[in-house]
Design an enzyme around this catalytic site. Structure first.
Site, mmCIF file in Angstrom:
data_model
loop_
_atom_site.group_PDB
_atom_site.id
_atom_site.type_symbol
_atom_site.label_atom_id
_atom_site.label_comp_id
_atom_site.label_asym_id
_atom_site.label_seq_id
_atom_site.Cartn_x
_atom_site.Cartn_y
_atom_site.Cartn_z
ATOM 1 N N HIS A 132 0.861 -1.182 0.000
ATOM 2 C CA HIS A 132 0.000 0.000 0.000
ATOM 3 C C HIS A 132 0.892 1.226 0.000
ATOM 4 O O HIS A 132 1.953 1.238 0.617
ATOM 5 C CB HIS A 132 -0.874 -0.013 1.255
ATOM 6 C CG HIS A 132 -2.025 0.929 1.190
ATOM 7 N ND1 HIS A 132 -1.894 2.272 1.438
ATOM 8 C CD2 HIS A 132 -3.323 0.716 0.883
ATOM 9 C CE1 HIS A 132 -3.075 2.857 1.292
ATOM 10 N NE2 HIS A 132 -3.952 1.942 0.963
ATOM 11 N N ASP A 186 -8.134 -5.422 0.445
ATOM 12 C CA ASP A 186 -8.537 -6.213 -0.724
ATOM 13 C C ASP A 186 -8.195 -7.679 -0.573
ATOM 14 O O ASP A 186 -8.688 -8.520 -1.321
ATOM 15 C CB ASP A 186 -7.832 -5.663 -1.971
ATOM 16 C CG ASP A 186 -8.269 -4.253 -2.258
ATOM 17 O OD1 ASP A 186 -7.425 -3.355 -2.239
ATOM 18 O OD2 ASP A 186 -9.481 -4.050 -2.436
HETATM 19 C C1 SDX Z 1 -6.241 0.085 -2.645
HETATM 20 O O1 SDX Z 1 -4.479 4.557 -1.810
HETATM 21 C C2 SDX Z 1 -5.388 3.960 -1.173
HETATM 22 O O2 SDX Z 1 -5.770 4.348 -0.062
HETATM 23 C C3 SDX Z 1 -5.998 2.778 -1.873
HETATM 24 C C4 SDX Z 1 -6.963 1.925 -1.079
HETATM 25 C C5 SDX Z 1 -8.242 2.679 -0.769
HETATM 26 O O3 SDX Z 1 -8.921 2.309 0.201
HETATM 27 O O4 SDX Z 1 -8.601 3.592 -1.558
HETATM 28 O O5 SDX Z 1 -6.387 1.479 0.126
HETATM 29 C C6 SDX Z 1 -7.384 0.689 -1.884
HETATM 30 O O6 SDX Z 1 -6.053 0.432 -3.782
HETATM 31 C C7 SDX Z 1 -5.320 -0.878 -1.930
HETATM 32 C C8 SDX Z 1 -4.110 -1.341 -2.815
HETATM 33 C C9 SDX Z 1 -4.632 -2.447 -3.747
HETATM 34 N N1 SDX Z 1 -3.582 -2.773 -4.752
HETATM 35 C C10 SDX Z 1 -2.975 -3.982 -4.702
HETATM 36 O O7 SDX Z 1 -3.158 -4.841 -3.847
HETATM 37 C C11 SDX Z 1 -2.033 -4.216 -5.880
HETATM 38 C C12 SDX Z 1 -0.730 -4.821 -5.356
HETATM 39 N N2 SDX Z 1 0.004 -3.764 -4.647
HETATM 40 C C13 SDX Z 1 0.846 -2.960 -5.402
HETATM 41 O O8 SDX Z 1 0.848 -2.965 -6.744
HETATM 42 C C14 SDX Z 1 1.474 -1.768 -4.691
HETATM 43 O O9 SDX Z 1 1.774 -2.157 -3.423
HETATM 44 C C15 SDX Z 1 0.657 -0.483 -4.661
HETATM 45 C C16 SDX Z 1 0.274 -0.070 -6.037
HETATM 46 C C17 SDX Z 1 -0.555 -0.676 -3.848
HETATM 47 C C18 SDX Z 1 1.520 0.598 -4.034
HETATM 48 O O10 SDX Z 1 2.580 0.791 -4.853
HETATM 49 P P1 SDX Z 1 3.673 1.956 -4.561
HETATM 50 O O11 SDX Z 1 3.424 2.646 -3.267
HETATM 51 O O12 SDX Z 1 3.778 2.785 -5.773
HETATM 52 O O13 SDX Z 1 4.969 1.123 -4.298
HETATM 53 P P2 SDX Z 1 5.864 0.516 -5.439
HETATM 54 O O14 SDX Z 1 5.007 -0.029 -6.549
HETATM 55 O O15 SDX Z 1 6.912 1.518 -5.754
HETATM 56 O O16 SDX Z 1 6.511 -0.738 -4.666
HETATM 57 C C19 SDX Z 1 7.617 -0.560 -3.768
HETATM 58 C C20 SDX Z 1 8.385 -1.887 -3.824
HETATM 59 C C21 SDX Z 1 8.771 -2.293 -5.246
HETATM 60 O O17 SDX Z 1 9.913 -3.122 -5.145
HETATM 61 P P3 SDX Z 1 11.385 -2.454 -5.454
HETATM 62 O O18 SDX Z 1 11.295 -1.734 -6.786
HETATM 63 O O19 SDX Z 1 11.613 -1.489 -4.287
HETATM 64 O O20 SDX Z 1 12.343 -3.621 -5.454
HETATM 65 O O21 SDX Z 1 7.539 -2.945 -3.339
HETATM 66 C C22 SDX Z 1 7.317 -3.878 -4.379
HETATM 67 C C23 SDX Z 1 7.620 -3.172 -5.681
HETATM 68 O O22 SDX Z 1 8.017 -4.104 -6.691
HETATM 69 N N3 SDX Z 1 5.911 -4.263 -4.292
HETATM 70 C C24 SDX Z 1 5.461 -5.498 -4.435
HETATM 71 C C25 SDX Z 1 4.073 -5.415 -4.217
HETATM 72 N N4 SDX Z 1 3.730 -4.150 -3.968
HETATM 73 C C26 SDX Z 1 4.866 -3.434 -4.022
HETATM 74 N N5 SDX Z 1 6.104 -6.676 -4.733
HETATM 75 C C27 SDX Z 1 5.312 -7.776 -4.811
HETATM 76 N N6 SDX Z 1 3.958 -7.781 -4.591
HETATM 77 C C28 SDX Z 1 3.312 -6.617 -4.306
HETATM 78 N N7 SDX Z 1 1.994 -6.619 -4.113
#
Ligand code: SDX
Length: 430
Positions: free
Chosen positions: A307, A364
């Site tokens: 998140h 989720d």
């Molecule tokens: C919601 O914003 C809100 O409040 C949203 C929400 C709401 O109520 O409105 O809470 C609802 O949207 C919840 C989130 C649902 N999305 C997911 O579950 C999708 C999976 N999660 C991700 O794609 C990710 O965690 C995000 C999009 C939610 C957040 O991404 P960020 O903050 O942009 O972080 P990032 O993508 O830069 O990730 C940081 C690191 C990366 O690794 P490195 O490049 O540092 O090596 O963490 C890794 C990412 O690859 N990473 C994951 C991961 N999520 C982040 N690796 C594996 N699995 C994951 N799920």
């Protein structure tokens, strides 16, 4: 006592920028005059570090895993409140008294029907159209029916438009489901509670009425409360941006629905169950998927994990995990996907990759398993998220219009393209 941040720039300029302090002592540097004073802009892809507004609606502390609506902890609202009471709280800023609550509930019930002509819109959608696109199209089409919907008027008539949106989103969602299963539409019933009315429109058929299970009704109430708002998330920001051009509230909420549909945002709940089903069918075990999620070369992500704000447990996920256990035990359902989800969570939370990146399960991660137990099909999961989020979007839209500092959202950019060049006739091109 006002504080300032000192900024010294490579070209010798230096200036002091006001520092603002929020209720919980968070700090913000006010850069609203930066370009005028220095010619510089800031750059922050995804607005990871940039606040778009001051807001009094929802407080999140991602490090502590805290979520409060108008100061009330989500745990207390989940345990003691109802969805329409939380909707009133988010929009008006205070819990309603008895009279306010009853008139709000009655108003929402009364507005649940949609104009009969709108039924025919459904004839134009293909039977397998995703319900999120139907929901967004129908919500924006509502503004074709109400004179109170035009830009300024929709602000002056927000009470009426809020009741219409909160009410009609359930009817449109249920009709979209009925269209997908080829069953006749079931009309709203004023005497039923908000959640009972939605479940009845979803699952009753002319041949038999829907026997409401109070545990399912209460679980749905909880789900809607937990989804009701979440400060400046992607879809709430979309609603604010669209509304900032004076587009009406129906158009703004319809835009929020489409932003929510993305798999990285609200669409994640559908992706989580598809991922759990893939793991279940694969029989290769969860470690294969944990390794895929950790592999930078793989675009596979553990959906429902991670998140932008929560770097600790999402408090909503903790509440939902208990609700999931309770409902499945009550229904006597043994969902193999729940077992996989629990194992996935346990493994990930003890793996350095996830620990270092502070990736925890979000709301989720469990919602899809609960929706399955209720009988809601997977392509309706994100619609359920939207149903809960409508009051939050309205509250954010209202606050944006009441903010004296508000102006049309129009970010700057850092241009990195071609310098000026002359037009090249076709024969001179490669
Ligand atoms: C919601 O914003 C809100 O409040 C949203 C929400 C709401 O109520 O409105 O809470 C609802 O949207 C919840 C989130 C649902 N999305 C997911 O579950 C999708 C999976 N999660 C991700 O794609 C990710 O965690 C995000 C999009 C939610 C957040 O991404 P960020 O903050 O942009 O972080 P990032 O993508 O830069 O990730 C940081 C690191 C990366 O690794 P490195 O490049 O540092 O090596 O963490 C890794 C990412 O690859 N990473 C994951 C991961 N999520 C982040 N690796 C594996 N699995 C994951 N799920």
């Amino acid at each position: 006592m006002s504080e300032n941040a000192k900024l010294s720039l490579p070209d010798g300029q230096s200036l002091e920028l006001p520092v603002l302090t929020g209720t919980k002592n968070e700090k913000a540097i006010d850069i609203s005059n930066l370009r005028k004073q220095t010619g510089y802009i800031t750059l922050d892809p995804g607005f990871v570090n940039t606040g778009s507004c001051e807001s009094a609606i929802t407080f999140l502390d991602g490090e502590q895993g805290i979520l409060q609506f108008r100061g009330y902890p989500i745990e207390q609202l989940a345990a003691k409140s109802t969805f329409l009471e939380v909707a009133y709280l988010l929009i008006h800023g205070e819990l309603p008294n008895k009279l306010q609550q009853q008139s709000f509930v009655d108003r929402v019930s009364w507005h649940a029907m949609i104009h009969e002509d709108m039924r025919h819109f459904f004839d134009g959608f293909s039977q397998n159209a995703h319900p999120m696109v139907i929901l967004s199209s129908m919500i924006s089409s509502l503004s074709a029916y109400y004179v109170e919907a035009s830009g300024k008027a929709s602000i002056e008539n927000l009470e009426l438009n809020s009741a219409r949106l909160i009410a009609k989103v359930t009817t449109i969602a249920a009709f979209a489901y009925k269209k997908s299963v080829g069953q006749p539409f079931v009309y709203p019933r004023d005497e039923l509670s908000y959640c009972a009315n939605f479940l009845n429109m979803m699952f009753a058929v002319p041949a038999e009425s829907y026997e409401l299970d109070p545990e399912i009704e209460r679980t749905l109430e909880l789900l809607l409360i937990l989804h009701a708002d979440h400060e400046q998330n992607c879809s709430a920001s979309t609603v604010r941006v669209v509304g900032s051009s004076m587009a009406n509230v129906y158009a703004s909420v319809a835009s929020g629905i489409l932003a929510l549909w993305g798999p990285l945002h609200g669409g994640a709940n559908q992706q989580v169950v598809q991922m759990l089903q893939q793991i279940h069918d694969d029989k290769a075990g969860i470690s294969k998927y944990i390794e895929m999620a950790k592999n930078p070369k793989s675009d596979f992500r553990l959906m429902g994990f991670g998140h932008r704000v929560y770097k600790n447990f999402d408090p909503r996920a903790s509440i939902l995990k208990d609700a999931c256990d309770r409902l499945l035990n009550k229904l006597g359902t043994n969902d193999p996907l729940l077992e996989i989800a629990l194992k996935l969570e346990e493994t990930a939370l003890s793996d350095d990759y996830f620990i270092e990146r502070k990736l925890y399960p979000t709301l989720d991660f469990y919602t899809g398993i609960i929706y399955r137990a209720i009988g809601i099909p997977i392509n309706m999961f994100t619609v359920m998220f939207a149903l809960g989020r409508v009051p939050g979007w309205i509250a954010q839209w209202k606050e944006m219009h009441e903010d004296p500092k508000q102006k049309i959202a129009r970010p700057r950019q850092l241009f990195t393209g071609q310098t000026e060049r002359s037009y090249k006739p076709m024969d001179d091109r490669l």
